[in-house]
Design a protein around this motif. Structure first.
Motif, PDB file in Angstrom:
ATOM      1  N   LYS A 131      53.886  15.074  76.284  1.00  0.00           N
ATOM      2  CA  LYS A 131      53.992  13.892  77.126  1.00  0.00           C
ATOM      3  C   LYS A 131      54.469  12.706  76.298  1.00  0.00           C
ATOM      4  O   LYS A 131      54.232  12.617  75.107  1.00  0.00           O
ATOM      5  CB  LYS A 131      52.628  13.575  77.763  1.00  0.00           C
ATOM      6  N   ASP A 132      55.126  11.771  76.969  1.00  0.00           N
ATOM      7  CA  ASP A 132      55.604  10.579  76.294  1.00  0.00           C
ATOM      8  C   ASP A 132      54.444   9.625  76.050  1.00  0.00           C
ATOM      9  O   ASP A 132      53.521   9.502  76.854  1.00  0.00           O
ATOM     10  CB  ASP A 132      56.657   9.875  77.152  1.00  0.00           C
ATOM     11  N   SER A 133      54.494   8.933  74.917  1.00  0.00           N
ATOM     12  CA  SER A 133      53.491   7.928  74.595  1.00  0.00           C
ATOM     13  C   SER A 133      53.896   6.600  75.217  1.00  0.00           C
ATOM     14  O   SER A 133      55.089   6.285  75.307  1.00  0.00           O
ATOM     15  CB  SER A 133      53.395   7.784  73.068  1.00  0.00           C
ATOM     16  N   PRO A 134      52.919   5.787  75.643  1.00  0.00           N
ATOM     17  CA  PRO A 134      53.252   4.464  76.173  1.00  0.00           C
ATOM     18  C   PRO A 134      54.006   3.614  75.160  1.00  0.00           C
ATOM     19  O   PRO A 134      54.687   2.660  75.534  1.00  0.00           O
ATOM     20  CB  PRO A 134      51.884   3.854  76.504  1.00  0.00           C
ATOM     21  N   LYS A 135      53.885   3.946  73.862  1.00  0.00           N
ATOM     22  CA  LYS A 135      54.517   3.172  72.810  1.00  0.00           C
ATOM     23  C   LYS A 135      55.966   3.590  72.562  1.00  0.00           C
ATOM     24  O   LYS A 135      56.669   2.973  71.779  1.00  0.00           O
ATOM     25  CB  LYS A 135      53.718   3.312  71.501  1.00  0.00           C
ATOM     26  N   ASP A 136      56.400   4.666  73.201  1.00  0.00           N
ATOM     27  CA  ASP A 136      57.777   5.120  73.020  1.00  0.00           C
ATOM     28  C   ASP A 136      58.740   4.030  73.485  1.00  0.00           C
ATOM     29  O   ASP A 136      58.564   3.437  74.549  1.00  0.00           O
ATOM     30  CB  ASP A 136      58.038   6.401  73.805  1.00  0.00           C
ATOM     31  N   SER A 137      59.766   3.781  72.676  1.00  0.00           N
ATOM     32  CA  SER A 137      60.732   2.745  73.017  1.00  0.00           C
ATOM     33  C   SER A 137      61.582   3.177  74.202  1.00  0.00           C
ATOM     34  O   SER A 137      61.753   4.366  74.463  1.00  0.00           O
ATOM     35  CB  SER A 137      61.634   2.464  71.814  1.00  0.00           C
ATOM     36  N   GLU A 138      62.141   2.198  74.903  1.00  0.00           N
ATOM     37  CA  GLU A 138      63.011   2.484  76.036  1.00  0.00           C
ATOM     38  C   GLU A 138      64.236   3.271  75.580  1.00  0.00           C
ATOM     39  O   GLU A 138      64.705   4.176  76.278  1.00  0.00           O
ATOM     40  CB  GLU A 138      63.438   1.169  76.702  1.00  0.00           C
ATOM     41  N   GLN A 139      64.746   2.941  74.391  1.00  0.00           N
ATOM     42  CA  GLN A 139      65.911   3.652  73.856  1.00  0.00           C
ATOM     43  C   GLN A 139      65.586   5.128  73.626  1.00  0.00           C
ATOM     44  O   GLN A 139      66.382   6.012  73.951  1.00  0.00           O
ATOM     45  CB  GLN A 139      66.362   3.002  72.543  1.00  0.00           C
ATOM     46  N   PHE A 170      68.195  12.031  78.522  1.00  0.00           N
ATOM     47  CA  PHE A 170      69.527  12.648  78.503  1.00  0.00           C
ATOM     48  C   PHE A 170      69.425  14.106  78.060  1.00  0.00           C
ATOM     49  O   PHE A 170      69.997  14.998  78.698  1.00  0.00           O
ATOM     50  CB  PHE A 170      70.469  11.887  77.573  1.00  0.00           C
ATOM     51  N   TYR A 171      68.706  14.351  76.971  1.00  0.00           N
ATOM     52  CA  TYR A 171      68.602  15.731  76.482  1.00  0.00           C
ATOM     53  C   TYR A 171      67.801  16.606  77.446  1.00  0.00           C
ATOM     54  O   TYR A 171      68.061  17.811  77.561  1.00  0.00           O
ATOM     55  CB  TYR A 171      68.020  15.759  75.074  1.00  0.00           C
ATOM     56  N   ASP A 172      66.851  16.011  78.167  1.00  0.00           N
ATOM     57  CA  ASP A 172      66.124  16.773  79.184  1.00  0.00           C
ATOM     58  C   ASP A 172      67.041  17.148  80.342  1.00  0.00           C
ATOM     59  O   ASP A 172      66.764  18.101  81.078  1.00  0.00           O
ATOM     60  CB  ASP A 172      64.936  15.967  79.722  1.00  0.00           C
TER      61      ASP A 172
END
Length: 264
Positions: free
Chosen positions: A2-10, A17-19
């Protein structure tokens, strides 16, 4: 993961894209995809050991004309990309499909949307027959379903047989990938989504289900039905009434009945 809330928008955009990349393999499926100008192509992968016959020459020509990047690999390298060394025929192609992604991304999208849309999805639990998978995709696409949840573990994966059975609708249908189905369904249930398992023993019928909430219909294995782990995530069970002592239907037929039940 799962993605972390801290993951940057970039980072999230790059990961999205890769997904969205769907890798197909086999000379004929790759050739047909390159010939379809409506399909966005990201990269062509070729094995160094390929004999440059007419098909390979045509594939390379089309990729060059479409300005698609071509990467060359040894056989082991290509098999890591195709994930099917026995059937890839030395060719793989990455398609950048905007409607191909993950259940996590879909749930984020729904959370960010203004107002809740009453979407309907099919979720596949242990569907191992490629022909059935292709026909399910075709019916869901034709019937206007909003997507199909396809786990990476326990189900048939996208291969030339699936593409052929779907008659090209695979590239039009929204496919949502997850590692395992039960945890993904739990995430949907936490957002108030109805999880409906199909069972011949259920009291409630498919036709009696109202359309007042986002809903996922779970289709089980061709012989064993819905697994115990997935059945625990179902918030209700539905049956399709049958006559003349018929006990069950082919899973692709069931998918068609669900997908077309609102059509007039």
């Amino acid at each position: 993961m799962k993605d972390s809330p801290k993951d940057s928008e970039q980072y999230l955009q790059k990961r999205a894209f890769y997904d969205s990349l769907l890798t197909i393999y086999g000379r004929k499926p790759v050739l047909e995809a390159l010939e379809d100008l409506s399909l966005p192509v990201h990269k062509l992968h070729l094995a160094d050991s390929n004999r440059r016959d007419q098909l390979i020459a045509r594939i390379e020509q089309l990729a060059t004309e479409r300005k698609v990047e071509i990467a060359h690999w040894d056989r082991k390298g290509l098999s890591r990309i195709s994930k099917n060394a026995r059937q890839d025929q030395g060719v793989a192609l990455d398609l950048a499909l905007p409607h191909y992604g993950t259940t996590d991304a879909f749930l984020r999208e729904q959370s960010a949307a203004a107002g809740q849309k009453n979407y309907e999805l099919l979720a596949l639990d242990g569907i191992t027959n490629p022909q059935n998978l292709g026909m399910i995709i075709r019916s869901a696409c034709a019937g206007g379903m909003d997507g199909i949840i396809l786990p990476r573990k326990g189900c048939a994966q996208i291969d030339p047989l699936v593409i052929k059975a779907s008659t090209g609708t695979l590239f039009k249908m929204r496919l949502l990938r997850c590692e395992q189905l039960a945890p993904a369904l739990a995430d949907f249930a936490a957002q108030g989504v109805r999880i409906c398992g199909l069972s011949s023993h259920a009291q409630q019928t498919l036709s009696s289900l109202g359309g007042d909430a986002p809903t996922i219909f779970v289709l089980g294995n061709e012989t064993r039905g819905v697994s115990d782990e997935v059945a625990k995530q179902c918030t209700q069970h539905l049956r399709i009434p049958m006559h003349n002592d018929v006990e069950s239907l082919n899973v692709a037929v069931t998918a068609a009945l669900i997908s077309f039940r609102h059509q007039r």
